[in-house]
Design an enzyme around this catalytic site. Structure first.
Site, PDB file in Angstrom:
ATOM      1  N   ASN A 295     -10.065   0.601 -10.606  1.00  0.00           N
ATOM      2  CA  ASN A 295     -10.622  -0.402 -11.528  1.00  0.00           C
ATOM      3  C   ASN A 295     -12.149  -0.440 -11.528  1.00  0.00           C
ATOM      4  O   ASN A 295     -12.785  -0.584 -12.568  1.00  0.00           O
ATOM      5  CB  ASN A 295     -10.031  -1.782 -11.249  1.00  0.00           C
ATOM      6  CG  ASN A 295     -10.215  -2.226  -9.825  1.00  0.00           C
ATOM      7  OD1 ASN A 295     -10.342  -1.407  -8.918  1.00  0.00           O
ATOM      8  ND2 ASN A 295     -10.256  -3.517  -9.611  1.00  0.00           N
TER       9      ASN A 295
ATOM     10  N   GLU B  82     -14.727  -7.446   4.439  1.00  0.00           N
ATOM     11  CA  GLU B  82     -15.802  -6.457   4.365  1.00  0.00           C
ATOM     12  C   GLU B  82     -17.024  -7.178   3.820  1.00  0.00           C
ATOM     13  O   GLU B  82     -17.021  -8.380   3.643  1.00  0.00           O
ATOM     14  CB  GLU B  82     -15.361  -5.263   3.507  1.00  0.00           C
ATOM     15  CG  GLU B  82     -14.201  -4.532   4.179  1.00  0.00           C
ATOM     16  CD  GLU B  82     -13.797  -3.221   3.514  1.00  0.00           C
ATOM     17  OE1 GLU B  82     -14.480  -2.772   2.585  1.00  0.00           O
ATOM     18  OE2 GLU B  82     -12.778  -2.663   3.937  1.00  0.00           O
TER      19      GLU B  82
ATOM     20  N   GLU C 195      -7.853  -4.797   1.234  1.00  0.00           N
ATOM     21  CA  GLU C 195      -8.275  -5.671   0.128  1.00  0.00           C
ATOM     22  C   GLU C 195      -7.270  -5.463  -0.985  1.00  0.00           C
ATOM     23  O   GLU C 195      -7.266  -4.417  -1.634  1.00  0.00           O
ATOM     24  CB  GLU C 195      -9.667  -5.257  -0.384  1.00  0.00           C
ATOM     25  CG  GLU C 195     -10.728  -5.121   0.677  1.00  0.00           C
ATOM     26  CD  GLU C 195     -11.215  -6.441   1.205  1.00  0.00           C
ATOM     27  OE1 GLU C 195     -10.908  -7.475   0.585  1.00  0.00           O
ATOM     28  OE2 GLU C 195     -11.893  -6.442   2.242  1.00  0.00           O
TER      29      GLU C 195
ATOM     30  N   CYS D 220      -9.871  -7.381  -9.420  1.00  0.00           N
ATOM     31  CA  CYS D 220      -9.018  -8.204  -8.562  1.00  0.00           C
ATOM     32  C   CYS D 220      -9.513  -9.647  -8.516  1.00  0.00           C
ATOM     33  O   CYS D 220      -8.787 -10.540  -8.122  1.00  0.00           O
ATOM     34  CB  CYS D 220      -8.929  -7.603  -7.168  1.00  0.00           C
ATOM     35  SG  CYS D 220     -10.529  -7.224  -6.456  1.00  0.00           S
TER      36      CYS D 220
HETATM   37  O1  TXE Z   1      -2.692   1.038  -7.075  1.00  0.00           O
HETATM   38  P1  TXE Z   1      -2.461   1.759  -5.706  1.00  0.00           P
HETATM   39  P2  TXE Z   1      -1.967   1.311  -8.464  1.00  0.00           P
HETATM   40  C1  TXE Z   1      -3.018  -3.710  -8.276  1.00  0.00           C
HETATM   41  C2  TXE Z   1      -2.729  -3.956  -9.735  1.00  0.00           C
HETATM   42  C3  TXE Z   1      -2.045  -2.717 -10.144  1.00  0.00           C
HETATM   43  C4  TXE Z   1      -1.238  -2.414  -8.907  1.00  0.00           C
HETATM   44  C5  TXE Z   1      -0.837  -0.987  -8.754  1.00  0.00           C
HETATM   45  O2  TXE Z   1      -1.843  -5.035  -9.865  1.00  0.00           O
HETATM   46  O3  TXE Z   1      -1.225  -2.890 -11.261  1.00  0.00           O
HETATM   47  O4  TXE Z   1      -2.089  -2.758  -7.846  1.00  0.00           O
HETATM   48  O5  TXE Z   1      -1.935  -0.147  -9.034  1.00  0.00           O
HETATM   49  C6  TXE Z   1      -3.862   5.156  -3.075  1.00  0.00           C
HETATM   50  N1  TXE Z   1      -1.040   5.791   1.165  1.00  0.00           N
HETATM   51  N2  TXE Z   1      -4.369  -3.221  -8.026  1.00  0.00           N
HETATM   52  O6  TXE Z   1      -0.557   1.765  -8.280  1.00  0.00           O
HETATM   53  O7  TXE Z   1      -1.270   2.652  -5.774  1.00  0.00           O
HETATM   54  C7  TXE Z   1      -4.014   5.575  -4.510  1.00  0.00           C
HETATM   55  O8  TXE Z   1      -3.994   6.979  -4.624  1.00  0.00           O
HETATM   56  C8  TXE Z   1      -2.369   5.852   0.999  1.00  0.00           C
HETATM   57  C9  TXE Z   1      -5.293  -4.162  -7.502  1.00  0.00           C
HETATM   58  O9  TXE Z   1      -2.821   2.161  -9.264  1.00  0.00           O
HETATM   59  O10 TXE Z   1      -2.497   0.704  -4.689  1.00  0.00           O
HETATM   60  C10 TXE Z   1      -5.356   4.960  -4.836  1.00  0.00           C
HETATM   61  O11 TXE Z   1      -6.412   5.760  -4.322  1.00  0.00           O
HETATM   62  N3  TXE Z   1      -2.970   5.664  -0.188  1.00  0.00           N
HETATM   63  C11 TXE Z   1      -6.448  -3.486  -6.902  1.00  0.00           C
HETATM   64  C12 TXE Z   1      -5.308   3.623  -4.081  1.00  0.00           C
HETATM   65  O12 TXE Z   1      -4.321   3.825  -3.071  1.00  0.00           O
HETATM   66  C13 TXE Z   1      -2.191   5.389  -1.250  1.00  0.00           C
HETATM   67  C14 TXE Z   1      -7.014  -2.355  -7.677  1.00  0.00           C
HETATM   68  C15 TXE Z   1      -4.908   2.422  -4.932  1.00  0.00           C
HETATM   69  O13 TXE Z   1      -3.730   2.713  -5.623  1.00  0.00           O
HETATM   70  C16 TXE Z   1      -0.804   5.302  -1.129  1.00  0.00           C
HETATM   71  C17 TXE Z   1      -5.986  -1.470  -8.150  1.00  0.00           C
HETATM   72  C18 TXE Z   1      -0.224   5.517   0.147  1.00  0.00           C
HETATM   73  N4  TXE Z   1       1.083   5.441   0.358  1.00  0.00           N
HETATM   74  C19 TXE Z   1      -4.715  -1.949  -8.346  1.00  0.00           C
HETATM   75  N5  TXE Z   1      -0.292   5.017  -2.347  1.00  0.00           N
HETATM   76  C20 TXE Z   1      -7.542  -4.391  -6.399  1.00  0.00           C
HETATM   77  N6  TXE Z   1      -7.278  -5.074  -5.280  1.00  0.00           N
HETATM   78  O14 TXE Z   1      -8.635  -4.454  -6.924  1.00  0.00           O
HETATM   79  C21 TXE Z   1      -1.333   4.919  -3.202  1.00  0.00           C
HETATM   80  N7  TXE Z   1      -2.493   5.152  -2.547  1.00  0.00           N
END
Ligand code: TXE
Length: 480
Positions: free
Chosen positions: A151, A461, A249, A283
Site C-alpha cells: 500500500n 516501531e 504491524e 492501515c
Molecule cells: O497482504 P499480505 P495481502 C491487509 C488488507 C489486505 C489484506 C491482505 O486488509 O486486504 O491485508 O493483503 C508477505 N511469510 N493489509 O494479502 O499477504 C507478502 O509477500 C512471510 C494491511 O496483500 O499480508 C508481502 O510482502 N511473508 C496492511 C507482505 O507479506 C509473507 C497492508 C504483505 O502481504 C507471507 C497490506 C508469509 N507466509 C495489506 N505471506 C497494513 N497493515 O498496512 C505473505 N507475505
C-alpha cells in the site's frame, strides 16, 4: 519485458531457479515487468551475504553509518521524480500523492534514522549501597528480516530497513510482490550511496515462498513485518518456536469519532482524506465514521457532496484524486464488500461501482463509497475492507461513541473531532488504539511510537522504539 532483479551482496541477479512473476500496472491492467520468483536458495544466498557483512558493518562508527544512510536519503530526494512515477505506475496511486507523501517520506525515514542513531543511548543503574553499577549495552541483533506490503511500498520498506541498518544489523528484505519496483530502484541507489556489499539484500518473490523462507530461516533472528492480520498470525506461528523477535504491524478498522462541537469545516476536509487517501488503502484510514446525532444529517449530506466531487482517474493525471486499486484480486475483494451491503443491513449512499477510465479501460478503478450502517456488528463495520469504502453511523453519547469505537477486533489508530479537551482526553485514554489523533489525522512525527493493539499487531516501531527493536539489550553489572 523489463526484469526486476534481486539485489544480493551488492549485485543485481536473476533468481537461481530463473522463474519470474508477472508484475501488473493497475492503471491499465497490463503486465509491464517481471519479478524474480525467488526460492529459499536465494534467501540462503542473501542470508550468507548479510552474515558475512555483519561483523564489519556492526563495528562501523555511528558517523560512518549515519553518513551512508544520509547519502541514501539524499539520493532518493534527487531522484524524486523517477521514484514517484515508478511508485504511481506500480501501485496505482496518484502521482501527486507519491510525489508529496510516499517518496519524500522514504527519504525522511533514512534521514531520520541517520540522525537518530547518533542520539541513541541506553540506561545506567547504580545499585545504591551495594557498590555495584549496571549499564545496558545495546548491540545489533545480526541478520534481520524486513517484509513489507504494497500500500505504501517504499515508505514502509524504508521505515523498517533504515532503523535496522542504523542500529548495525544487516538485512534480508522482501518488498511486496505486487509493488516491487521502487525497492528495486532503491538497491541501485544503495550502490551509489556507498553501502557496503551484503549489508542490505533485497529479494523479490511471493509471500508464502520467499517471505516464508525469511521467516523460517533459523539464523534470521528478528522479523519486522507489515501486512495483513492473517499473514501476521501465520508468521507468528512459524517464528514463535524459534524465539525470534517479532514486530507485527497489521490491519486496522479505525474509528473516526465526530462530535458536534468540532471545527466542522476542518473536520470535513480531513475526513475526506482519512477516508479515501491512497484509495483507502492505508492501515490508518478512518474507515468507520461515527457522528454525533445532532450533526449527523448535515455531515452525511456534506460528506456525500464532497465524495462525489472526487475524481477517479489515471494516476498520472494531475487532477486525479483517486487512482487505481493495487490489483485485480484486491479490487474484487473490495467490491465484494460493497455487494453484501444490502444483505448486511447497509445502504450505499454514494459510489459503489467500478469506474471505466477512458484510455485505461482495463484498470482497477472503483468509486469512493459511503455506506450507512444500522448494526455496528455487521461485516462491513467489523472486517478490514482496505479500499475506498467507509461506513457511517450516528451516536448519542460519549459512552456509546467509545463502545462503538472499541467494538472491533482491531486497535491501530483512532481519530477524535471535538473542541472539548476533557472529552478528548477521556476518550484518548480509553480507546483501544496505538495512536489517537485529536482534531487531525495522519500527522506523523517520526520520533513517536507506531503500532497497534489487539489484532492490529504487537510491538512498536518509530523513533527510539525501532532502534530498541533492532537491538538486544544486555545488562552489564560491575561490582567494585
Ligand atoms: O497482504 P499480505 P495481502 C491487509 C488488507 C489486505 C489484506 C491482505 O486488509 O486486504 O491485508 O493483503 C508477505 N511469510 N493489509 O494479502 O499477504 C507478502 O509477500 C512471510 C494491511 O496483500 O499480508 C508481502 O510482502 N511473508 C496492511 C507482505 O507479506 C509473507 C497492508 C504483505 O502481504 C507471507 C497490506 C508469509 N507466509 C495489506 N505471506 C497494513 N497493515 O498496512 C505473505 N507475505
Amino acid at each position: 519485458m523489463k526484469k526486476i532483479l534481486n539485489y544480493i551482496n551488492g549485485e543485481f541477479k536473476a533468481p537461481t531457479n530463473n522463474e519470474w512473476i508477472d508484475n501488473y500496472n493497475p492503471s491499465n491492467g497490463e503486465v509491464y515487468s517481471l519479478i524474480p520468483n525467488s526460492s529459499s536458495d536465494d534467501i540462503e544466498e542473501a542470508y550468507k551475504a548479510a552474515a558475512k557483512a555483519f561483523p564489519k558493518w556492526s563495528n562501523t562508527t555511528l558517523e560512518y553509518r549515519s553518513k551512508i544512510l544520509s547519502n541514501i536519503a539524499n539520493l532518493i530526494e534527487e531522484n524524486l521524480e523517477e521514484f514517484a512515477l515508478a511508485e504511481a505506475i506500480d501501485n496505482g496511486k496518484p502521482l501527486s500523492l507519491a510525489k508529496t507523501i510516499d517518496i519524500p517520506r522514504a527519504s525522511s525515514n533514512f534521514q531520520f534514522f541517520a540522525h537518530a542513531i547518533t542520539q541513541f543511548s541506553s540506561e545506567a543503574h547504580e545499585s545504591v549501597g551495594l557498590n555495584a553499577f549496571n549499564f545496558t549495552l545495546r548491540t545489533p541483533i545480526g541478520v534481520v528480516g524486513c517484509i513489507s506490503p504494497w500500500n505504501l511500498p517504499l515508505y514502509l520498506f524504508s521505515w523498517k530497513i533504515a532503523p535496522a541498518l542504523a542500529a548495525g544489523n544487516t538485512v534480508v528484505a522482501k518488498p511486496s510482490e505486487v509493488t516491487p519496483m521502487t525497492a528495486y530502484l532503491l538497491g541501485k541507489l544503495c550502490v551509489k550511496a556507498g553501502l557496503p556489499n551484503g549489508v542490505l539484500n533485497i529479494v523479490h518473490g511471493l509471500g508464502h515462498t520467499t517471505g516464508q523462507a525469511i521467516v523460517e530461516h533459523e539464523k534470521i533472528k528478528a522479523i519486522s513485518f507489515t501486512g495483513g492480520t492473517a499473514t501476521g498470525a501465520s508468521i507468528a506461528r512459524t517464528a514463535a518456536p524459534m524465539f525470534k523477535k517479532l514486530s507485527l504491524e497489521l490491519g486496522g478498522k479505525n474509528p473516526n469519532l465526530i462530535f458536534a462541537d468540532c471545527d466542522y469545516d476542518k473536520m470535513l476536509n480531513v475526513t475526506l482524506k482519512s477516508s479515501f487517501a491512497n484509495q483507502g488503502q492505508i492501515c490508518l484510514c478512518g474507515s468507520r465514521i461515527f457522528v454525533e446525532r445532532s450533526i449527523y444529517y448535515k455531515f452525511k449530506t456534506d460528506f456525500i457532496v464532497k465524495t462525489k466531487a472526487l475524481k477517479v482517474g489515471y494516476p498520472i493525471d494531475p487532477d486525479t484524486n483517486i487512482g487505481a486499486l493495487v490489483s485485480k484480486p484486491h479490487l474484487e475483494k473490495v467490491k465484494s464488500y460493497i455487494d453484501i451491503a444490502e444483505t448486511e443491513g447497509g445502504t450505499v449512499l454514494c459510489g459503489g461501482n467500478y469506474v471505466t477510465v477512458e484510455g485505461y479501460e482495463n484498470g482497477y478503478y472503483l468509486e469512493p463509497t459511503i455506506i450507512e450502517v444500522k448494526d455496528a456488528n455487521c461485516r462491513l463495520n467489523q472486517e478490514e475492507i482496505f479500499g475506498p469504502v467507509v461506513t457511517i453511523m450516528p451516536f448519542d453519547t460519549d459512552e456509546e461513541a467509545l463502545a462503538l469505537a472499541n467494538g472491533v477486533k482491531y486497535g491501530l489508530s483512532s481519530t477524535i473531532w471535538t473542541n472539548n479537551l476533557t472529552r478528548s482526553m477521556q476518550l484518548a485514554k480509553h480507546l483501544h488504539a496505538g495512536i489517537v489523533w485529536i482534531n487531525t489525522w495522519l500527522m506523523r512525527d517520526l520520533r513517536t511510537p507506531f503500532g497497534g493493539v489487539k489484532d492490529s499487531g504487537v510491538g512498536r516501531e518509530g523513533g527510539v522504539e525501532a532502534l530498541r527493536f533492532f537491538t538486544e539489550p544486555k545488562n552489564i553489572c560491575i561490582k567494585y
